[in-house]
Design a protein around this motif. Structure first.
Motif, PDB file in Angstrom:
ATOM      1  N   ILE A 167       0.838  -1.205   0.000  1.00 21.76           N
ATOM      2  CA  ILE A 167       0.000   0.000   0.000  1.00 21.76           C
ATOM      3  C   ILE A 167       0.872   1.253   0.000  1.00 21.76           C
ATOM      4  O   ILE A 167       0.603   2.223  -0.725  1.00 21.76           O
ATOM      5  CB  ILE A 167      -0.944  -0.012   1.220  1.00 21.76           C
ATOM      6  CG1 ILE A 167      -1.970  -1.143   1.074  1.00 21.76           C
ATOM      7  CG2 ILE A 167      -1.653   1.328   1.372  1.00 21.76           C
ATOM      8  CD1 ILE A 167      -2.832  -1.349   2.306  1.00 21.76           C
ATOM      9  N   GLU A 168       1.920   1.245   0.812  1.00 16.86           N
ATOM     10  CA  GLU A 168       2.811   2.410   0.873  1.00 16.86           C
ATOM     11  C   GLU A 168       3.480   2.670  -0.477  1.00 16.86           C
ATOM     12  O   GLU A 168       3.607   3.818  -0.908  1.00 16.86           O
ATOM     13  CB  GLU A 168       3.868   2.201   1.959  1.00 16.86           C
ATOM     14  CG  GLU A 168       3.317   2.299   3.371  1.00 16.86           C
ATOM     15  CD  GLU A 168       4.376   2.006   4.425  1.00 16.86           C
ATOM     16  OE1 GLU A 168       5.466   1.539   4.056  1.00 16.86           O
ATOM     17  OE2 GLU A 168       4.099   2.239   5.627  1.00 16.86           O
TER      18      GLU A 168
ATOM     19  N   SER B 234       4.863   8.289   2.210  1.00 21.26           N
ATOM     20  CA  SER B 234       3.800   7.584   2.921  1.00 21.26           C
ATOM     21  C   SER B 234       4.024   7.541   4.420  1.00 21.26           C
ATOM     22  O   SER B 234       3.082   7.341   5.190  1.00 21.26           O
ATOM     23  CB  SER B 234       3.678   6.158   2.381  1.00 21.26           C
ATOM     24  OG  SER B 234       4.907   5.468   2.534  1.00 21.26           O
TER      25      SER B 234
ATOM     26  N   LEU C 298      -5.508   6.586  -0.613  1.00 22.03           N
ATOM     27  CA  LEU C 298      -5.284   5.722  -1.760  1.00 22.03           C
ATOM     28  C   LEU C 298      -6.598   5.411  -2.463  1.00 22.03           C
ATOM     29  O   LEU C 298      -6.684   5.455  -3.696  1.00 22.03           O
ATOM     30  CB  LEU C 298      -4.601   4.431  -1.302  1.00 22.03           C
ATOM     31  CG  LEU C 298      -4.308   3.392  -2.388  1.00 22.03           C
ATOM     32  CD1 LEU C 298      -3.407   3.989  -3.457  1.00 22.03           C
ATOM     33  CD2 LEU C 298      -3.672   2.148  -1.786  1.00 22.03           C
ATOM     34  N   LYS C 299      -7.630   5.114  -1.689  1.00 21.62           N
ATOM     35  CA  LYS C 299      -8.940   4.824  -2.290  1.00 21.62           C
ATOM     36  C   LYS C 299      -9.427   5.994  -3.134  1.00 21.62           C
ATOM     37  O   LYS C 299      -9.886   5.817  -4.271  1.00 21.62           O
ATOM     38  CB  LYS C 299      -9.962   4.525  -1.181  1.00 21.62           C
ATOM     39  CG  LYS C 299      -9.971   3.104  -0.670  1.00 21.62           C
ATOM     40  CD  LYS C 299     -11.146   2.917   0.291  1.00 21.62           C
ATOM     41  CE  LYS C 299     -11.262   1.477   0.759  1.00 21.62           C
ATOM     42  NZ  LYS C 299     -12.412   1.288   1.670  1.00 21.62           N
TER      43      LYS C 299
ATOM     44  N   ILE D  21       2.371   1.780  -3.504  1.00 23.28           N
ATOM     45  CA  ILE D  21       1.379   2.277  -4.460  1.00 23.28           C
ATOM     46  C   ILE D  21       1.090   3.749  -4.188  1.00 23.28           C
ATOM     47  O   ILE D  21       1.057   4.583  -5.102  1.00 23.28           O
ATOM     48  CB  ILE D  21       0.080   1.451  -4.380  1.00 23.28           C
ATOM     49  CG1 ILE D  21       0.348  -0.012  -4.743  1.00 23.28           C
ATOM     50  CG2 ILE D  21      -0.979   2.033  -5.303  1.00 23.28           C
ATOM     51  CD1 ILE D  21      -0.855  -0.917  -4.517  1.00 23.28           C
ATOM     52  N   PHE D  22       0.889   4.092  -2.918  1.00 26.26           N
ATOM     53  CA  PHE D  22       0.571   5.468  -2.537  1.00 26.26           C
ATOM     54  C   PHE D  22       1.700   6.422  -2.943  1.00 26.26           C
ATOM     55  O   PHE D  22       1.463   7.479  -3.533  1.00 26.26           O
ATOM     56  CB  PHE D  22       0.346   5.540  -1.019  1.00 26.26           C
ATOM     57  CG  PHE D  22      -0.023   6.906  -0.519  1.00 26.26           C
ATOM     58  CD1 PHE D  22      -1.331   7.341  -0.541  1.00 26.26           C
ATOM     59  CD2 PHE D  22       0.951   7.774  -0.026  1.00 26.26           C
ATOM     60  CE1 PHE D  22      -1.676   8.610  -0.086  1.00 26.26           C
ATOM     61  CE2 PHE D  22       0.628   9.027   0.431  1.00 26.26           C
ATOM     62  CZ  PHE D  22      -0.696   9.450   0.406  1.00 26.26           C
TER      63      PHE D  22
ATOM     64  N   THR E 151       1.152   9.341  -5.846  1.00 27.30           N
ATOM     65  CA  THR E 151       1.001  10.684  -5.270  1.00 27.30           C
ATOM     66  C   THR E 151       2.303  11.449  -5.174  1.00 27.30           C
ATOM     67  O   THR E 151       2.302  12.657  -4.983  1.00 27.30           O
ATOM     68  CB  THR E 151       0.391  10.602  -3.859  1.00 27.30           C
ATOM     69  OG1 THR E 151       1.317   9.944  -2.972  1.00 27.30           O
ATOM     70  CG2 THR E 151      -0.936   9.861  -3.872  1.00 27.30           C
TER      71      THR E 151
ATOM     72  N   GLN F 141      -4.839   4.633   3.651  1.00 30.60           N
ATOM     73  CA  GLN F 141      -5.755   3.800   2.880  1.00 30.60           C
ATOM     74  C   GLN F 141      -6.888   4.628   2.284  1.00 30.60           C
ATOM     75  O   GLN F 141      -7.284   4.411   1.133  1.00 30.60           O
ATOM     76  CB  GLN F 141      -6.312   2.691   3.776  1.00 30.60           C
ATOM     77  CG  GLN F 141      -5.249   1.699   4.223  1.00 30.60           C
ATOM     78  CD  GLN F 141      -5.808   0.535   5.005  1.00 30.60           C
ATOM     79  OE1 GLN F 141      -6.994   0.221   4.885  1.00 30.60           O
ATOM     80  NE2 GLN F 141      -4.984  -0.115   5.810  1.00 30.60           N
TER      81      GLN F 141
ATOM     82  N   LYS G  67      -7.710   8.407  -4.492  1.00 27.71           N
ATOM     83  CA  LYS G  67      -6.863   8.625  -5.665  1.00 27.71           C
ATOM     84  C   LYS G  67      -7.186   7.627  -6.770  1.00 27.71           C
ATOM     85  O   LYS G  67      -7.230   7.987  -7.956  1.00 27.71           O
ATOM     86  CB  LYS G  67      -5.386   8.507  -5.258  1.00 27.71           C
ATOM     87  CG  LYS G  67      -4.409   8.926  -6.344  1.00 27.71           C
ATOM     88  CD  LYS G  67      -4.505  10.412  -6.643  1.00 27.71           C
ATOM     89  CE  LYS G  67      -3.481  10.832  -7.682  1.00 27.71           C
ATOM     90  NZ  LYS G  67      -3.597  12.265  -8.021  1.00 27.71           N
TER      91      LYS G  67
END
Length: 957
Positions: A229-230, A241, A253-254, A232-233, A237, A250, A256
């Motif tokens: 997740i970190e 993170s 991320l959702k 991807i974020f 962006t 989270q 975005k």
């Protein structure tokens, strides 16, 4: 066993002697014992080398070899300890060299790392992803190689495929998807090319245009949802993170992922449970409809788990026999095929090898190099030149890469980072099982392992266990390298047990201060505290006499003590910018004569701070910025720096002072003369120089044959500037240089005939020119009135980019006729520009005109002859009445502002086909377009390119 016993006995004897030497006779005997040990070691290494080839077939030989290796390591530790002590007593620490790497040389990998015979699989997967396979897009994609997919091959560490599988079936309706996001897994045996295929797809131009956001995460054997997740974020962006809590991360991320259609590649998923996948998928599946996740794995059961019900898992099989044989032969011989007499024998051998490789491209690459290239020597040094250890290391690294044992990391295509394919990693683990230990569970650390033989350990256990339990592990004193693969939080008190440690990595640790016990690690060569929260080094840090490398890059380090100059064996000292500036002001930096990198050196008036401290630092490489040169009082003093001898420097910044000024200081002309750059310099920047002329004797082609970039900044006292015909010069930038005249110098040797002058390589039809110069940028040259002796296709036959900003007294620019290679033209804030018909070359791709008085009177007629123009930016152009969008004018990015007379752009319908439109403060256009008007259909890459062209260049460094 005889050689083992001999080495072991020598070690015991020397240990006792080193602890009891009290007189010259005993010292002499110790010296003899050390010499005998060295001889025994050479024999032991030869035995080890020969024994490695047979140990897999003979268990007794394997046991003997392990014992011999362990004894040999002990002997090497002893010799190194003795050598360090002797050199320390003499005041000079002699230590083994550290290998480094300056640049990529990957001709072989570039040649062999293409997608061999996979075009059909690529197009099939792309079609399944819902990307249109248009003829135009396919042709463009075929002619353009992908950046990541070519610069680096497989980074995967997928594990073993289990069970049978079938080919992907027909596409099912999108309505049957789970959520808005489709998931297509690619599975197959190790080395078959799953990751390479995914990279090929990821970088296909059709895919890049279809998905506004793309990101790649290598999952590997440990499925860590938090890390995924970190990553991807951070990727989508461009934000850190670590500054967000888990819930905020989270939610961010959702949101975005709902904003744009995205492609996410989860490369190399190995082991995963239903719960783990459901938790991750819950964050991803509500992204914008049409988004896609591509998964690579060896496991068919993993593929079945993650696949959404509008797909079936896609199995990638080995190459067919004919394609594989051709690829195998290319790997083995390249363009140089053997003679017919040799070919028949090699052909039969190759066929037997190829038949066992299951069509695996990776196996072909590695096996052919092993079979056909085993007799090649690993390193051949360049004769006639002094070779640095770094150069030898580069050759070792290149050899490993040419045999595909190491590959460039696709996550960092522009950096010198390397990864190992899973098959190669498995092999490396099997041959080093007794010497390398990955510690993940302290409770099972003794099961089946010979811990007394472990020399390299990577620790990935919980912080709570480290404080006490690891202390109980025996043989810590035998470790050569120790790496903490976790963000260490607790203070370690047992570092003093690491008496033979050479490499210690605390990368990313959360300790604010390192434990004082680190100062006792006298054998330590390499310390990595990069990306850590360490703010201060221990007071006795200077006692690490043997230290060669300290990597504190991107750390929180803010306190560095002046006694660091006692670490005279330092070869690399990577510091945050604040500490690097403090280091530049320390007395006695000249002691660090082995240093390879020094970002800044600040000249002071006192001894120990003068420019002569640089005299013996001839191994410096990369970039060196010399600050406060105003403290140098003469040409002779400047010569003491011996810059001309620093042959490994690539870039040099000469900064006289921090503030600007307008008073001429003629003494600085002589100082500039003494600061002769090395011959191989590639980039030169001169800042705040107050001499009245820039014409040192070294400013000529024969002294600067490799210079590619020249920048003068705030040189207010210069009246004119003549640029010699430097053969490699590509970029010229002048910022706040108050010259009245700019031209090219006639540097043809005096006494030359007219014929010589005509045939000189820097001349074109007898005219002095700069053949390699492709980019010119002039900023705030507020006394420059014309460029007639500079901006001409005769002088600049290769120019691609011209940028002129805030040259407020510039009266005119050329018509640009004859600039056949010009692609980018930017002219801003030239308020005195007179009327002159502008004729632009058809090669022009990007044009930006801002507040240039009457320069825009040639519009729109000059725009109609620009078939290649994609970007048009007009601001404050009050003479433009129309822009002919459509027909031959196919601009894709249109930005208009404050054009008071602009009344026609072909109607609002003309804007529908443009990728980006921005219209502001154009009152005569209100009947066609409501304002502000903004249209943005750009991909992330397109946006970055447009921003790069239009943004103000960074002129403060």
């Amino acid at each position: 066993m005889e050689i083992v016993e001999k080495v072991l006995q020598n070690v015991v004897n020397i240990r006792e002697a080193m602890s009891t030497v009290i007189n010259i006779g005993e010292a002499s005997k110790l010296e003899e014992d050390l010499s005998r040990l060295q001889v025994s070691l050479d024999k032991a290494r030869a035995v080890i080398y020969r024994g490695e080839w047979g140990r897999f077939k003979n268990k007794d030989l394997a046991a003997l070899l392990s014992h011999l290796k362990d004894t040999t390591y002990d002997a090497e530790d002893l010799l190194r300890e003795s050598n360090d002590q002797q050199e320390k007593d003499k005041g000079v620490i002699g230590v083994p060299q550290v290998f480094g790497r300056d640049e990529e040389r990957d001709v072989v990998i570039e040649k062999l790392g293409v997608m061999i015979g996979r075009d059909s699989e690529r197009d099939l997967v792309i079609e399944k992803m819902g990307v249109p396979l248009t003829r135009f897009a396919a042709a463009r994609a075929k002619g353009k190689r992908a950046a990541v997919g070519t610069g680096a091959k497989s980074a995967s560490t997928p594990k073993r495929l289990k069970g049978e599988s079938s080919r992907a079936g027909p596409i099912i309706s999108q309505a049957k998807c789970i959520g808005n996001v489709s998931i297509l897994p690619i599975f197959g045996i190790g080395g078959v090319g799953k990751t390479t295929l995914a990279q090929y797809i990821y970088n296909d131009e059709r895919v890049r245009s279809h998905f506004r956001m793309r990101t790649w995460v290598c999952v590997s054997d440990l499925f860590d949802k938090k890390r995924i997740i970190e990553e991807i974020f951070k990727s989508i962006t461009k934000k850190d993170s670590s500054q967000h809590c888990s819930n905020d991360l989270q939610e961010g991320l959702k949101n975005k992922l709902k904003s744009q259609k995205f492609l996410l590649v989860l490369d190399d998923i190995w082991s995963i449970t239903n719960r783990e996948w459901d938790e991750l998928n819950a964050l991803l599946r509500d992204g914008l409809e049409g988004s896609m996740i591509l998964v690579t794995t060896r496991f068919q059961n993993v593929a079945n788990l993650v696949c959404t019900n509008n797909f079936e898992p896609f199995e990638l099989k080995g190459l067919d026999e004919d394609k594989f044989w051709k690829f195998f032969m290319d790997c083995a011989f390249g363009q140089k095929r053997p003679a017919d007499s040799e070919y028949n024998d090699l052909h039969d051998i190759g066929q037997r090898i190829a038949s066992r490789l299951c069509g695996s491209p990776l196996a072909a690459k590695t096996r052919t190099f092993v079979e056909y290239g085993a007799d090649q020597s690993l390193v051949e040094l360049v004769s006639g030149e002094r070779t640095r250890p770094e150069d030898i290391g580069i050759r070792y690294l290149d050899d490993l890469r040419s045999r595909f044992l190491l590959q460039s990391d696709p996550k960092y295509p522009d950096e010198s980072r390397y990864v190992m394919h899973d098959l190669i990693h498995d092999m490396a683990q099997s041959v080093s099982t007794n010497e390398c230990l990955l510690l993940q569970d302290l409770s099972s650390r003794n099961e089946g392992r010979k811990l007394h033989a472990v020399r390299h350990m990577s620790v990935q256990v919980a912080d709570e266990s480290l404080k006490s339990e690891l202390r109980d592990i025996q043989y810590l004193n035998k470790l050569h390298s120790l790496r903490f693969g976790i963000n260490l939080k607790v203070e370690i008190t047992w570092f003093n047990q690491l008496s033979n440690i050479l490499f210690l990595s605390l990368k990313g640790c959360k300790l604010v201060k390192l434990p004082e016990s680190i100062g006792e690690l006298h054998s330590l060569r390499y310390l990595d505290i990069s990306h850590s929260r360490v703010e201060e080094l221990p007071e006795k840090f200077w006692r690490l006499y043997s230290l060669q490398v300290v990597d504190a890059s991107r750390s929180s380090l803010r306190i560095i003590r002046e006694d660091v100059t006692k670490l005279i064996n330092l070869r690399r000292l990577a510091l945050p910018t604040g500490c690097a500036l403090k280091l530049s002001q320390f007395t006695g930096l000249g002691n660090l004569s082995h240093l390879r990198n020094l970002r800044y050196f600040t000249v002071g008036p006192r001894n120990g701070r003068k420019i002569g401290e640089l005299k013996d630092m001839d191994k410096l490489s990369g970039t060196l910025a010399i600050k406060s040169i105003c403290n140098v009082k003469s040409k002779e003093e400047a010569c003491e720096a011996r810059l001309v001898d620093k042959q490994y420097l690539k870039a040099l910044v000469l900064q006289w002072r921090d503030s600007d000024g307008y008073n001429v200081r003629s003494i600085e002309n002589g100082v500039l003369e003494g600061l002769h750059p090395p011959r191989r310099i590639e980039r030169l920047k001169v800042k705040n120089f107050r001499g009245e002329s820039f014409c040192p004797s070294w400013f000529k082609p024969e002294s600067l044959p490799t210079i590619r970039s020249l920048e003068l900044f705030m040189c207010h006292c210069l009246k004119s500037l003549s640029i010699p015909s430097l053969p490699s010069l590509e970029h010229l930038m002048l910022t706040w240089v108050r010259i009245e005249e700019l031209n090219f110098a006639d540097d043809t040797p005096s006494g030359s005939t007219d014929c010589d002058r005509t045939q000189h390589p820097s001349r074109s039809n007898g005219i002095v020119c700069s053949r390699g110069l492709t980019s010119v940028c002039l900023v705030d040259c507020d006394k420059l009135r014309n460029l007639d002796q500079f901006l001409s296709p005769d002088y600049l036959p290769s120019i691609k980019s011209i940028e002129i900003r805030k040259c407020i007294r510039l009266l005119s620019v050329p018509t640009f006729v004859g600039f056949d290679r010009l692609q980018d033209l930017k002219i801003w804030h030239s308020y005195e520009m007179r009327t002159r018909e502008m004729v632009l070359p058809p090669s022009l791709q990007r044009l930006s005109i801002v507040n240039c008085r009457e320069l825009d009177r040639s519009f729109p007629s000059c725009l109609q002859t620009l078939p290649s123009l994609t970007t048009l930016h007009l601001d404050g152009c009050n003479n433009v009445e129309s822009i002919p969008i459509g027909t031959n004018f196919q601009v894709q990015y249109l930005l208009l502002k404050d054009c008071s007379k602009l009344s026609s752009i072909g109607g609002a319908h003309a804007l529908s086909s443009l990728r980006c439109v921005s219209i502001l403060e154009c009152p005569e256009l209100l009947h066609q377009v409501q304002q502000p008007f903004c249209r943005d259909l750009m991909t992330k890459e397109e946006c970055e390119l447009l921003h790069k062209f239009l943004q103000l260049r960074m002129i403060y460094h």
